[in-house]
Design an enzyme around this catalytic site. Structure first.
Site, mmCIF file in Angstrom:
data_model
loop_
_atom_site.group_PDB
_atom_site.id
_atom_site.type_symbol
_atom_site.label_atom_id
_atom_site.label_comp_id
_atom_site.label_asym_id
_atom_site.label_seq_id
_atom_site.Cartn_x
_atom_site.Cartn_y
_atom_site.Cartn_z
ATOM 1 N N SER A 68 -6.095 -0.800 0.753
ATOM 2 C CA SER A 68 -5.810 -1.319 1.810
ATOM 3 C C SER A 68 -5.795 -2.831 2.083
ATOM 4 O O SER A 68 -6.847 -3.278 1.648
ATOM 5 C CB SER A 68 -6.473 -0.554 3.277
ATOM 6 O OG SER A 68 -5.785 -1.263 4.291
ATOM 7 N N HIS A 76 1.283 -6.301 5.020
ATOM 8 C CA HIS A 76 -0.029 -5.448 5.057
ATOM 9 C C HIS A 76 0.679 -3.964 4.128
ATOM 10 O O HIS A 76 1.742 -4.005 4.048
ATOM 11 C CB HIS A 76 -0.045 -4.901 6.403
ATOM 12 C CG HIS A 76 -0.640 -3.418 6.327
ATOM 13 N ND1 HIS A 76 0.358 -2.294 6.597
ATOM 14 C CD2 HIS A 76 -2.073 -2.973 6.295
ATOM 15 C CE1 HIS A 76 -0.422 -0.972 6.282
ATOM 16 N NE2 HIS A 76 -1.884 -1.646 6.336
ATOM 17 N N GLY A 100 -16.514 4.396 9.827
ATOM 18 C CA GLY A 100 -16.199 3.662 8.560
ATOM 19 C C GLY A 100 -16.850 2.254 8.551
ATOM 20 O O GLY A 100 -17.682 2.099 9.678
#
Lengths: 299, 299
Positions: B99, B113, B260
């Site tokens: 990511s 992104h 997370g």
């Protein structure tokens, strides 16, 4: 018990307007160069009929970088799912309130937020609201003062301990190891004693303390000198404020999901913000401040 | 059909690591003064057993104000509610992915992104990911170029139209009159053709286009001059980016709710941001740009 609920609603709505005007005057008195952008808006209800509206006041100034002092009075039919969700017993709703947020420029002056509202959903009526402080510098006497004003306002009614704890539990970034966005204050929701006349009197009395709770701190601190490090810490803490408001704040989600006026809702966000991966404060004062973003008995 | 799923998982995990290293090298090549803060972290699974971890790379530089290029490989038991929620048929999960987010300093250079992931939940396997561009200046040829690279990558597999539309529908601020956060790209989720060996080959091939899709635009635009108005527009659009990521992004919510690593997740937020009540761009170029934050066939 017999009471004239329409009269009580009107009186609370008028009180909310008074507060908006008084707080607006304070902002103008302290920040003589402040600019006001006022929007008077209307809305339709779920059935498409006139559903009230609001007055949004967006301020930008020198002392107060940005501030929003908003009121609304909305009514009419709501989405049945929405009505069920908030605990109403039919699809008619009425609500009025003031919601305000003040982001000062000087990092030695704390940010504050408050709101006071009355809601009628079907045949049920309740009150909600509170006020909390988000400082960026360890002026402990300010925190004691802010908490003391609200303690003195709420304690005669027997609600301080409970409402202070609710605030400590609410304005929390759970995703940041339970760090609070500020140093708390008080918070209540779904309050109804059974006697709306009595509740009206209590909440008028309590909410009238806002000016006293906050503006003396502004006047005490607004001329203090600050450096780039103070600003850097302030802007990163504002980042945490944004995280709370967008990730966790029920009022923000409620407003956006119920098709509220986006600009009026997100007026809560501060003008300048910073985010940095694993940001750590450098100055001892800021490290001290980090210890204060957890529940503590200030008053 | 017979295939060695463990082998496929290992190969995708190795590919994700390669991408992380290649993209990191590009950032360093272009921005010779960039600073890298790398964190290698581990996690426990829901039962408290070792559950994998990740490599978070946080960059801060001159060309790239801030960027995050993260990988993770996690496995083990998950909360049964969570397993049911994501569609797994038991409580075992395995996932790997990259990511990344890149926020350049110069407003003439777009933000981007991307993420590419493979997930196994119980006996089910699928792939997800995509890439999108968030520009602040109407360099239409850049938008055409970015879309063209991804169209050329996806179209041979017959997925471009669908995945482009998914992207247009996903990165949307519904609370801002359906304005997109940028100008789109492509996006897919829960993809599984039935043949993981074929899917692995396709997603390795497609995701390998990231460097080609973005860095030539950076090198073309990074020396363009800009003024304060350009920065002001960029910082306000970054504000919309923050609104999307915190209010709507499923990946962010999924990450934070599944415990997370907060710092790795919120690395997506840009360093400097601005919010202004009813912000309106002033320059014609920025007004033009506002028209582009809606679906459009660029390629």
């Amino acid at each position: 018990m017999s009471f004239d609920i329409e009269n009580i609603k009107n009186e609370f709505a008028a009180h909310v307007q008074d507060l908006q005007n008084q707080i607006s005057e304070e902002l103008k008195r302290i920040d003589t160069k402040i600019n006001l952008n006022e929007d008077i808006w209307e809305r339709k209800d779920f059935a498409g009929n006139p559903g009230g509206g609001g007055i949004t006041r967006a301020f930008e100034g020198e002392i107060f970088e940005n501030a929003g002092v908003n009121t609304s009075l909305v009514f009419g039919e709501v989405d049945p799912k929405f009505a069920a969700n908030i605990g109403g017993d039919n699809n008619q709703m009425w609500a009025t309130g003031i919601s305000l947020i003040i982001h000062p420029t000087n990092p030695r002056v704390p940010t504050t937020h408050a709101n006071f509202r009355m809601i009628q959903a079907g045949s049920k009526v309740w009150f909600g609201g509170g006020a909390d402080l988000t400082p960026f510098y360890p002026h402990e006497d300010d925190f004691e003062y802010f908490h003391k004003v609200w303690k003195d306002a709420c304690e005669p009614y027997g609600h301080w301990d409970e409402w202070k704890e609710k605030c400590d539990n609410y304005f929390v970034n759970k995703h940041r190891a339970d760090e609070m966005r500020g140093i708390g204050g008080f918070f209540y929701d779904h309050f109804f004693s059974g006697d709306p006349q009595k509740d009206l009197a209590m909440f008028k009395e309590i909410s009238s303390n806002f000016i006293k709770s906050y503006f003396p701190i502004v006047e005490k601190r607004m001329d203090e000198e600050f450096d780039d490090e103070d600003v850097d810490f302030q802007l990163h803490r504002r980042g945490r404020y944004v995280e709370f408001n967008l990730l966790h704040d029920r009022g923000t989600h409620f407003g956006l999901k119920s098709n509220g006026r986006t600009d009026s809702i997100l007026i809560s966000l501060p003008k300048r913000v910073k985010f940095t991966y694993r940001y750590e404060p450098k100055k001892p004062e800021h490290k001290k401040m980090m210890e204060y973003y957890f529940p503590k008995d200030w008053a």
